[in-house]
Design a protein around this motif. Sequence first.
Motif, PDB file in Angstrom:
ATOM      1  N   VAL A 127       4.160  15.699  11.507  1.00 44.34           N
ATOM      2  CA  VAL A 127       2.888  16.015  10.850  1.00 44.34           C
ATOM      3  C   VAL A 127       2.796  17.533  10.741  1.00 44.34           C
ATOM      4  N   ASP A 128       2.617  18.016   9.539  1.00 44.76           N
ATOM      5  CA  ASP A 128       2.557  19.465   9.319  1.00 44.76           C
ATOM      6  C   ASP A 128       1.218  19.808   8.674  1.00 44.76           C
ATOM      7  N   MET A 129       0.322  20.401   9.480  1.00 49.19           N
ATOM      8  CA  MET A 129      -1.016  20.697   8.973  1.00 49.19           C
ATOM      9  C   MET A 129      -1.009  21.893   8.017  1.00 49.19           C
ATOM     10  N   THR A 130       0.143  22.565   7.919  1.00 52.53           N
ATOM     11  CA  THR A 130       0.207  23.711   7.001  1.00 52.53           C
ATOM     12  C   THR A 130       0.835  23.318   5.655  1.00 52.53           C
ATOM     13  N   ALA A 131       1.326  22.088   5.596  1.00 54.78           N
ATOM     14  CA  ALA A 131       2.033  21.682   4.365  1.00 54.78           C
ATOM     15  C   ALA A 131       1.066  21.578   3.189  1.00 54.78           C
ATOM     16  N   ASP A 132       1.541  21.974   2.018  1.00 55.06           N
ATOM     17  CA  ASP A 132       0.707  21.828   0.818  1.00 55.06           C
ATOM     18  C   ASP A 132       0.635  20.362   0.433  1.00 55.06           C
ATOM     19  N   ILE A 133      -0.528  19.989  -0.035  1.00 52.67           N
ATOM     20  CA  ILE A 133      -0.675  18.627  -0.545  1.00 52.67           C
ATOM     21  C   ILE A 133      -0.318  18.673  -2.033  1.00 52.67           C
ATOM     22  N   ILE A 134       0.672  17.891  -2.390  1.00 48.88           N
ATOM     23  CA  ILE A 134       1.184  17.962  -3.770  1.00 48.88           C
ATOM     24  C   ILE A 134       0.828  16.688  -4.537  1.00 48.88           C
ATOM     25  N   SER A 135       0.338  16.882  -5.737  1.00 48.79           N
ATOM     26  CA  SER A 135       0.008  15.715  -6.555  1.00 48.79           C
ATOM     27  C   SER A 135       1.288  15.075  -7.088  1.00 48.79           C
ATOM     28  N   LEU A 136       1.349  13.752  -7.011  1.00 48.29           N
ATOM     29  CA  LEU A 136       2.492  13.038  -7.597  1.00 48.29           C
ATOM     30  C   LEU A 136       2.041  12.267  -8.833  1.00 48.29           C
ATOM     31  N   GLY A 137       0.943  12.694  -9.395  1.00 50.19           N
ATOM     32  CA  GLY A 137       0.466  12.077 -10.643  1.00 50.19           C
ATOM     33  C   GLY A 137      -0.150  10.717 -10.397  1.00 50.19           C
ATOM     34  N   LYS A 138      -0.008   9.864 -11.389  1.00 54.26           N
ATOM     35  CA  LYS A 138      -0.648   8.552 -11.311  1.00 54.26           C
ATOM     36  C   LYS A 138       0.271   7.521 -10.662  1.00 54.26           C
ATOM     37  N   ALA A 139      -0.347   6.542 -10.046  1.00 57.06           N
ATOM     38  CA  ALA A 139       0.412   5.411  -9.508  1.00 57.06           C
ATOM     39  C   ALA A 139       0.862   4.527 -10.666  1.00 57.06           C
ATOM     40  N   ALA A 140       1.837   3.684 -10.381  1.00 58.88           N
ATOM     41  CA  ALA A 140       2.265   2.716 -11.400  1.00 58.88           C
ATOM     42  C   ALA A 140       2.133   1.320 -10.803  1.00 58.88           C
ATOM     43  N   VAL A 141       1.887   0.366 -11.679  1.00 54.15           N
ATOM     44  CA  VAL A 141       1.779  -1.017 -11.208  1.00 54.15           C
ATOM     45  C   VAL A 141       3.173  -1.490 -10.795  1.00 54.15           C
ATOM     46  N   ASP A 142       3.237  -2.103  -9.635  1.00 54.08           N
ATOM     47  CA  ASP A 142       4.518  -2.542  -9.077  1.00 54.08           C
ATOM     48  C   ASP A 142       4.702  -4.034  -9.327  1.00 54.08           C
ATOM     49  N   GLU A 143       5.614  -4.349 -10.217  1.00 57.44           N
ATOM     50  CA  GLU A 143       5.822  -5.770 -10.560  1.00 57.44           C
ATOM     51  C   GLU A 143       6.817  -6.439  -9.614  1.00 57.44           C
ATOM     52  N   THR A 144       7.397  -5.634  -8.711  1.00 58.90           N
ATOM     53  CA  THR A 144       8.492  -6.200  -7.912  1.00 58.90           C
ATOM     54  C   THR A 144       8.005  -6.966  -6.681  1.00 58.90           C
ATOM     55  N   VAL A 145       6.740  -6.749  -6.294  1.00 61.75           N
ATOM     56  CA  VAL A 145       6.293  -7.364  -5.036  1.00 61.75           C
ATOM     57  C   VAL A 145       6.013  -8.849  -5.244  1.00 61.75           C
ATOM     58  N   LYS A 146       6.718  -9.660  -4.490  1.00 59.99           N
ATOM     59  CA  LYS A 146       6.579 -11.115  -4.678  1.00 59.99           C
ATOM     60  C   LYS A 146       5.897 -11.788  -3.488  1.00 59.99           C
ATOM     61  N   THR A 147       5.679 -11.033  -2.433  1.00 67.79           N
ATOM     62  CA  THR A 147       5.125 -11.619  -1.214  1.00 67.79           C
ATOM     63  C   THR A 147       3.779 -12.286  -1.480  1.00 67.79           C
ATOM     64  N   LYS A 148       3.488 -13.347  -0.730  1.00 68.67           N
ATOM     65  CA  LYS A 148       2.207 -14.034  -0.917  1.00 68.67           C
ATOM     66  C   LYS A 148       1.207 -13.430   0.074  1.00 68.67           C
ATOM     67  N   LEU A 149       0.064 -13.014  -0.434  1.00 66.58           N
ATOM     68  CA  LEU A 149      -0.920 -12.409   0.463  1.00 66.58           C
ATOM     69  C   LEU A 149      -1.760 -13.479   1.144  1.00 66.58           C
ATOM     70  N   PHE A 150      -2.029 -13.276   2.417  1.00 65.95           N
ATOM     71  CA  PHE A 150      -2.969 -14.181   3.103  1.00 65.95           C
ATOM     72  C   PHE A 150      -3.854 -13.353   4.033  1.00 65.95           C
ATOM     73  N   ALA A 151      -5.086 -13.835   4.220  1.00 64.06           N
ATOM     74  CA  ALA A 151      -6.036 -13.087   5.058  1.00 64.06           C
ATOM     75  C   ALA A 151      -5.539 -13.082   6.493  1.00 64.06           C
ATOM     76  N   GLN A 152      -5.711 -11.968   7.156  1.00 62.98           N
ATOM     77  CA  GLN A 152      -5.198 -11.781   8.509  1.00 62.98           C
ATOM     78  C   GLN A 152      -5.542 -12.939   9.435  1.00 62.98           C
ATOM     79  N   THR A 153      -4.505 -13.461  10.103  1.00 59.34           N
ATOM     80  CA  THR A 153      -4.746 -14.507  11.109  1.00 59.34           C
ATOM     81  C   THR A 153      -4.502 -13.968  12.506  1.00 59.34           C
ATOM     82  N   GLY A 154      -3.696 -12.918  12.606  1.00 56.20           N
ATOM     83  CA  GLY A 154      -3.359 -12.386  13.934  1.00 56.20           C
ATOM     84  C   GLY A 154      -4.460 -11.489  14.472  1.00 56.20           C
TER      85      GLY A 154
END
Length: 752
Positions: A155-182
């Motif tokens: 963790v570097d508190m002196t590091a510059d925060i750099i913009s990486l522009g906009k996010a992109a929609v990720d079509e690769t994620v196939k996992t099934k989401l479920f509400a936390q049970t643990g």
Amino acid sequence: MNKNAKWIYSPKNKENRVITFSKKISLSGEVKKATLCASAMGLYFAEINGARVTDAVFTPGWTSGNVHTQYQKYDVTKMLSGKKAELALTAGKGWAVGYLTWYEWNHLYADHMSVICSLDVTYKDGSKESFCTDGTWSVHTSHIIDSEIYHGETVDMTADIISLGKAAVDETVKTKLFAQTGEFVREQERVAPMQVIITPKGERVIDFGQNMTGYVEVRVRGNRGDRIVFTHAEVLDNDGNFYTENMRSARNRIEYVLSGGDDVFKPSFSFQGYRYIRLEEYPFETVDPDCFTSVAVYSDMKRTGFFACGDEKVNQLYHNVLWGQRSNYLDVPTDCPQRDERLGWTGDAQVFCRAGAYNFDVKKFFRKWLSDCAAEQSLRTDGGVPIVVPNGLRSQGVASAWSDCAAIVPWEMYLAYGDKNLLRENYPMMEKWINYIRHAGTIECLWTDRWQYGDWLAMDGEGNQRCTGATQYDFIASAMYANSVQCLINAGKVLGYDVSEYEKLHENIVIAFNDNFMEDGLPCLSKHVSCRIELNSKEQQIVRAITQTSLTLILKFKLYRTEEVRKKVAAKLVELIHENGDRLSTGFVGTPYLLHVLSENGYTDVAYTLLLQEKMPSWLYSVNHGATTMWERWNCVQEDGAFSDVSMTSFNHYAYGAVADWLYGVVAGIKSLADGAGYEHISIAPKPSEKLGFVNCKVETAHGAVVSKWYYGKEFIHYEFEIPSGTTAELSLVDGTKKTLSSGKYLFTTKR
Ligand code: BGC
């Protein structure tokens, strides 16, 4: 999770730095209720207007991400007071993307981090609005420069925060989401440094006095750009120097660069298993211990079991068992928390789960993990369950006593909590698992033809360092098979299913077992060409028919066919223990059952001798060597003070901590009975020993506390019991007294 929420990632973040996804939103009214749902491929923490939405850490946890991933739901109503707000999700690699295992591979579920989130708002006028992740979210770097579960965080508190522009929609994620049970993973105990040491090598080391899992929080004020760098260790070596070799490739290195103001540092996406830290870089002349706090981090389970007795070493052992569990129940039941492993080894989980369910309320914890066992099973067609769950090893391997978790854990959880739904949910997995074994044997009703771990880490193998012990693999596998079928039968009966097919199967296994492995009432070498020729080390396993573990399994799983054989096997077991200098020689498979079979067969005194034995191998040997958690091997520290084989010497493996279920279940004598699981019908059958002097034990159940206490007076042993309302208990005392007790408090005495 709102259906409109999209998985998003940053195409510009090729090197998988820790990044923050954010979105500024405007609220169109006064908020009545707001719920944030979030998840990640990787790990994430969510913030609204710069404040974290939860004190839970390591979200979304570790599940079998190729199949399913938890999302979390937070009530954030109070965090949305104004008209505008900024939502942010910071993501690190975690289990899904970062390095795992000694193969040092990464990308278990994805080659980059992605997040998903929705904020669902209901306004006071009744209207609703949702804000969901999509391609309009922005991405920027963070002060967290890099993070890996095994290797640590920068963790570097002196590091510059750099913009990486906009996010992109990720079509690769196939996992099934479920509400936390643990359970949520949270920060738990906070431990101050016990001492600051200058080692013989001249290194500055902080000793927290307790081996644990979590991280060190550093509160500090220094010059901007000053660095604090440290690594972690479980032990000091024989000379008193900081010892990290047993961490293998896990670097466990923390680097903090100070802001110049007041800083509070702790890792967000990395945890360590340690008792000591070594300061590698430190900007001040003297070490101020007040700046450092060791924070234990684990699944937020309620403590339910309490045990104390008159022997301080046994109390320390019990303490070590508790800390072994705290250290290894961080979302997944792991083997160890420090080296490049930290995996959900199914064998370890299975042997310890009984003790685990006495110590803490682990119902939710195991419900989640069992759903991963089933998820991993669903990825194959043969019903096999992997040796680690989630399958971080990407292994097709299946092994007895490990994969048998699929049958054992659901049944044990049922006994402890009496929840039929949990059993019903897991019954298909149990059944498929039995069908796997059915087809794994080369002769009917025995499991003979697979690679196995044997009686892992038993000390009776050739040479003390041999891992798989002396008990025949196929003997263990077939005995465990019988037990797993028995668990399935038990479960099926509770659920009202027809189990006649499995009863027949069980009978046939016992017949085949006796035909193949028994001669003259004692175990013999397998009459069939067995696993002796298929080994992990490519050489032939040198096996013996009669070992403490082989005898223990016959007794525990009732594989004998006559009373005479039972007595002969038990007497032989005692003989072997005496021949071994009143010491055990069992590994992961035999050890959890050893004291139980002794006390069940009239040898409670021998069980106490083993419990109180101090010579290696024994439980108290590690206590005498200053252990504050359970060791992986009986001889992690050898008699001459040298460490065992560095390639596998963990000082925080809970498996041998399974002995705690004998302390609760036999020494104090509290057990949940199958015909009233979840402690509706209780057995109270303490087996006192003058060597312990007294015992004070309590198990908090859904009905209330079950208490069992005893102490040795001059002439009598005095007992005190408490039975919670709505339950009944079958009392059985050593003098033969038997009584059914309803709820209430009771006093009894028996002659010494
Ligand atoms: C782990 C164990 C595990 C075993 C399998 C080890 O590396 O740490 O606890 O059960 O492998 O045999």
